[in-house]
Design a protein around this motif. Structure first.
Motif, PDB file in Angstrom:
ATOM      1  N   VAL A 101     -11.685 -69.893 100.572  1.00  0.00           N
ATOM      2  CA  VAL A 101     -11.877 -71.339 100.435  1.00  0.00           C
ATOM      3  C   VAL A 101     -11.197 -71.846  99.167  1.00  0.00           C
ATOM      4  O   VAL A 101     -10.522 -72.886  99.176  1.00  0.00           O
ATOM      5  N   GLY A 102     -11.362 -71.100  98.060  1.00  0.00           N
ATOM      6  CA  GLY A 102     -10.722 -71.495  96.815  1.00  0.00           C
ATOM      7  C   GLY A 102      -9.206 -71.531  96.924  1.00  0.00           C
ATOM      8  O   GLY A 102      -8.546 -72.411  96.346  1.00  0.00           O
ATOM      9  N   HIS A 103      -8.642 -70.587  97.649  1.00  0.00           N
ATOM     10  CA  HIS A 103      -7.186 -70.563  97.838  1.00  0.00           C
ATOM     11  C   HIS A 103      -6.724 -71.750  98.679  1.00  0.00           C
ATOM     12  O   HIS A 103      -5.654 -72.323  98.428  1.00  0.00           O
ATOM     13  N   LEU A 104      -7.526 -72.143  99.667  1.00  0.00           N
ATOM     14  CA  LEU A 104      -7.147 -73.260 100.534  1.00  0.00           C
ATOM     15  C   LEU A 104      -7.150 -74.591  99.779  1.00  0.00           C
ATOM     16  O   LEU A 104      -6.249 -75.413  99.945  1.00  0.00           O
ATOM     17  N   VAL A 105      -8.186 -74.811  98.957  1.00  0.00           N
ATOM     18  CA  VAL A 105      -8.280 -76.096  98.254  1.00  0.00           C
ATOM     19  C   VAL A 105      -7.387 -76.122  97.019  1.00  0.00           C
ATOM     20  O   VAL A 105      -6.844 -77.167  96.660  1.00  0.00           O
ATOM     21  N   GLY A 165     -15.304 -65.734  93.230  1.00  0.00           N
ATOM     22  CA  GLY A 165     -14.259 -65.842  94.236  1.00  0.00           C
ATOM     23  C   GLY A 165     -13.356 -67.042  94.017  1.00  0.00           C
ATOM     24  O   GLY A 165     -12.125 -66.945  94.113  1.00  0.00           O
ATOM     25  N   ILE A 166     -13.958 -68.190  93.701  1.00  0.00           N
ATOM     26  CA  ILE A 166     -13.178 -69.415  93.468  1.00  0.00           C
ATOM     27  C   ILE A 166     -12.225 -69.230  92.288  1.00  0.00           C
ATOM     28  O   ILE A 166     -11.037 -69.590  92.365  1.00  0.00           O
ATOM     29  N   LEU A 167     -12.726 -68.666  91.201  1.00  0.00           N
ATOM     30  CA  LEU A 167     -11.912 -68.518  89.994  1.00  0.00           C
ATOM     31  C   LEU A 167     -10.837 -67.444  90.168  1.00  0.00           C
ATOM     32  O   LEU A 167      -9.722 -67.582  89.649  1.00  0.00           O
ATOM     33  N   LEU A 168     -11.157 -66.374  90.897  1.00  0.00           N
ATOM     34  CA  LEU A 168     -10.137 -65.361  91.154  1.00  0.00           C
ATOM     35  C   LEU A 168      -8.999 -65.936  91.989  1.00  0.00           C
ATOM     36  O   LEU A 168      -7.827 -65.586  91.786  1.00  0.00           O
ATOM     37  N   ALA A 169      -9.338 -66.798  92.931  1.00  0.00           N
ATOM     38  CA  ALA A 169      -8.307 -67.416  93.767  1.00  0.00           C
ATOM     39  C   ALA A 169      -7.363 -68.284  92.943  1.00  0.00           C
ATOM     40  O   ALA A 169      -6.203 -68.490  93.334  1.00  0.00           O
ATOM     41  N   SER A 170      -7.841 -68.794  91.803  1.00  0.00           N
ATOM     42  CA  SER A 170      -7.017 -69.639  90.927  1.00  0.00           C
ATOM     43  C   SER A 170      -6.532 -68.897  89.689  1.00  0.00           C
ATOM     44  O   SER A 170      -6.004 -69.513  88.761  1.00  0.00           O
ATOM     45  N   SER A 171      -6.756 -67.571  89.655  1.00  0.00           N
ATOM     46  CA  SER A 171      -6.293 -66.709  88.542  1.00  0.00           C
ATOM     47  C   SER A 171      -6.955 -67.053  87.216  1.00  0.00           C
ATOM     48  O   SER A 171      -6.358 -66.902  86.156  1.00  0.00           O
ATOM     49  N   PHE A 172      -8.218 -67.505  87.266  1.00  0.00           N
ATOM     50  CA  PHE A 172      -9.002 -67.715  86.052  1.00  0.00           C
ATOM     51  C   PHE A 172      -9.767 -66.415  85.774  1.00  0.00           C
ATOM     52  O   PHE A 172     -10.967 -66.312  86.022  1.00  0.00           O
ATOM     53  N   TRP A 173      -9.074 -65.437  85.237  1.00  0.00           N
ATOM     54  CA  TRP A 173      -9.624 -64.083  85.153  1.00  0.00           C
ATOM     55  C   TRP A 173     -10.823 -63.984  84.225  1.00  0.00           C
ATOM     56  O   TRP A 173     -11.851 -63.397  84.577  1.00  0.00           O
ATOM     57  N   MET A 174     -10.722 -64.526  83.027  1.00  0.00           N
ATOM     58  CA  MET A 174     -11.813 -64.409  82.054  1.00  0.00           C
ATOM     59  C   MET A 174     -13.057 -65.169  82.505  1.00  0.00           C
ATOM     60  O   MET A 174     -14.178 -64.696  82.356  1.00  0.00           O
ATOM     61  N   GLN A 175     -12.862 -66.348  83.049  1.00  0.00           N
ATOM     62  CA  GLN A 175     -14.008 -67.115  83.543  1.00  0.00           C
ATOM     63  C   GLN A 175     -14.674 -66.414  84.723  1.00  0.00           C
ATOM     64  O   GLN A 175     -15.900 -66.440  84.862  1.00  0.00           O
ATOM     65  N   ALA A 176     -13.858 -65.781  85.569  1.00  0.00           N
ATOM     66  CA  ALA A 176     -14.417 -65.031  86.696  1.00  0.00           C
ATOM     67  C   ALA A 176     -15.248 -63.857  86.197  1.00  0.00           C
ATOM     68  O   ALA A 176     -16.307 -63.544  86.758  1.00  0.00           O
ATOM     69  N   TYR A 177     -14.795 -63.220  85.125  1.00  0.00           N
ATOM     70  CA  TYR A 177     -15.563 -62.121  84.532  1.00  0.00           C
ATOM     71  C   TYR A 177     -16.913 -62.624  84.021  1.00  0.00           C
ATOM     72  O   TYR A 177     -17.942 -61.959  84.182  1.00  0.00           O
ATOM     73  N   GLY A 178     -16.929 -63.791  83.415  1.00  0.00           N
ATOM     74  CA  GLY A 178     -18.185 -64.362  82.931  1.00  0.00           C
ATOM     75  C   GLY A 178     -19.157 -64.647  84.059  1.00  0.00           C
ATOM     76  O   GLY A 178     -20.360 -64.382  83.947  1.00  0.00           O
ATOM     77  N   ALA A 179     -18.655 -65.160  85.186  1.00  0.00           N
ATOM     78  CA  ALA A 179     -19.515 -65.410  86.345  1.00  0.00           C
ATOM     79  C   ALA A 179     -20.036 -64.108  86.930  1.00  0.00           C
ATOM     80  O   ALA A 179     -21.191 -64.026  87.370  1.00  0.00           O
ATOM     81  N   LEU A 180     -19.184 -63.078  86.940  1.00  0.00           N
ATOM     82  CA  LEU A 180     -19.628 -61.767  87.430  1.00  0.00           C
ATOM     83  C   LEU A 180     -20.712 -61.195  86.532  1.00  0.00           C
ATOM     84  O   LEU A 180     -21.676 -60.573  87.007  1.00  0.00           O
TER      85      LEU A 180
END
Length: 225
Positions: A101-105, A165-180
Motif C-alpha cells: 500500500v505504501g508503495h502504491l500511494v 511497512g509504509i516507511l520501508l516502502a519509502s526508504s525511511f530506514w531509521m524511522q522504520a527501525y524506530g517503529a519496529l
C-alpha cells in the motif's frame, strides 16, 4: 501441602484448550489480520486516529500472544512455538501488505500518526506491562472480558508494523527501525505483564504451583520459581 481441587483442574484444562485454539493459524486469523492491516495502513496514511483505533480493535494478534505467555509458564515449548509461528506469520502478512500500500500511494512525507510511532520510550513499555497484566486478568476472570477491547487500543501491535511497512516502502530506514522497536517493546511488555496475574491466580505460585501441578496427571507440572 497444596492440592488441586476438581474445579481448579477443570478450569485449568479449559484454559489450556482455549490457548491451544488461540495459538492456531486459521482462516479467521488471516482475514482479521488482513482487514486490520488495511484499515490501519489507510488510517495512518490519512492521519486519522479514529480509523487507526478501529484497526486496533479488529486485530487478532492478542490471541497468539497470550497463548505464548501461557505456554512459557507451562514450559511447553512446542505449543509456544506454534503460537509464535502464528504471530510471526501475521506480522509478515501485515508488513508486506503495508509495504504494498505504501508503495502504491508513494507519499513524500507522513503525518503525526505515522511519525509518532517511530520514537518509543519507557512510557510505552510501562503501558504495555500494565495492559498485559490487565489482559491476562480479564482472560482469567470472564466478568472482566469487556476490558479487552480497551486493552487492544491501549497497546497496539498492528499499527507499528504497518508503519514499518509504509516507511520501508519509502526508504525511511531509521524511522522504520524506530517503529519496529516500538512493536518489540509492546510485544515484550505485554508478555511480561501477563505472567504475574497467571502466576498469582488461585494461589499457584512458587513451590505450591509445582506441587499443585504435580498432583494432577491431566495437568503437567509448570515451572516454579
Amino acid at each position: 501441602m497444596s492440592t488441586v481441587q476438581p474445579d481448579d483442574t477443570s478450569r485449568l484444562d479449559a484454559l489450556r484448550q482455549e490457548f491451544e485454539h488461540e495459538a492456531s493459524f486459521s482462516q479467521v486469523f488471516v482475514v482479521l489480520t488482513v482487514g486490520a492491516t488495511l484499515i490501519a495502513t489507510l488510517g495512518l496514511l490519512a492521519n486519522s486516529p479514529g480509523v487507526v483505533i478501529g484497526a486496533m480493535v479488529v486485530a487478532p494478534w492478542i490471541l497468539p500472544l497470550q497463548a505464548m505467555a501461557f505456554e512459557i509458564l507451562r514450559g511447553r515449548l512446542p505449543m509456544f512455538l506454534r503460537a509464535f509461528r502464528t504471530l510471526m506469520l501475521g506480522v509478515v502478512i501485515c508488513m508486506l501488505l503495508a509495504m504494498a500500500v505504501g508503495h502504491l500511494v508513494a507519499f513524500p512525507s507522513f503525518g503525526s500518526e505515522v511519525m509518532n510511532r517511530t520514537s518509543p520510550n519507557l512510557l510505552d513499555l510501562g503501558v504495555a506491562l500494565v495492559a498485559g497484566a490487565v489482559a491476562m486478568y480479564a482472560k482469567l476472570r470472564k466478568d472482566a472480558i469487556s476490558a479487552l477491547a480497551g486493552l487492544a487500543i491501549a497497546v497496539a501491535l498492528v499499527p507499528p508494523m504497518c508503519v514499518v511497512g509504509i516507511l520501508l516502502a519509502s526508504s525511511f530506514w531509521m524511522q522504520a527501525y524506530g517503529a519496529l522497536l516500538l512493536f518489540a517493546t509492546n510485544l515484550l511488555g505485554i508478555m511480561v505483564g501477563r505472567w504475574r496475574p497467571w502466576e498469582r491466580s488461585n494461589g499457584y505460585t512458587g513451590a505450591a504451583c509445582f506441587r499443585a501441578g504435580s498432583a494432577s496427571p491431566a495437568w503437567p507440572s509448570p515451572p516454579c520459581w
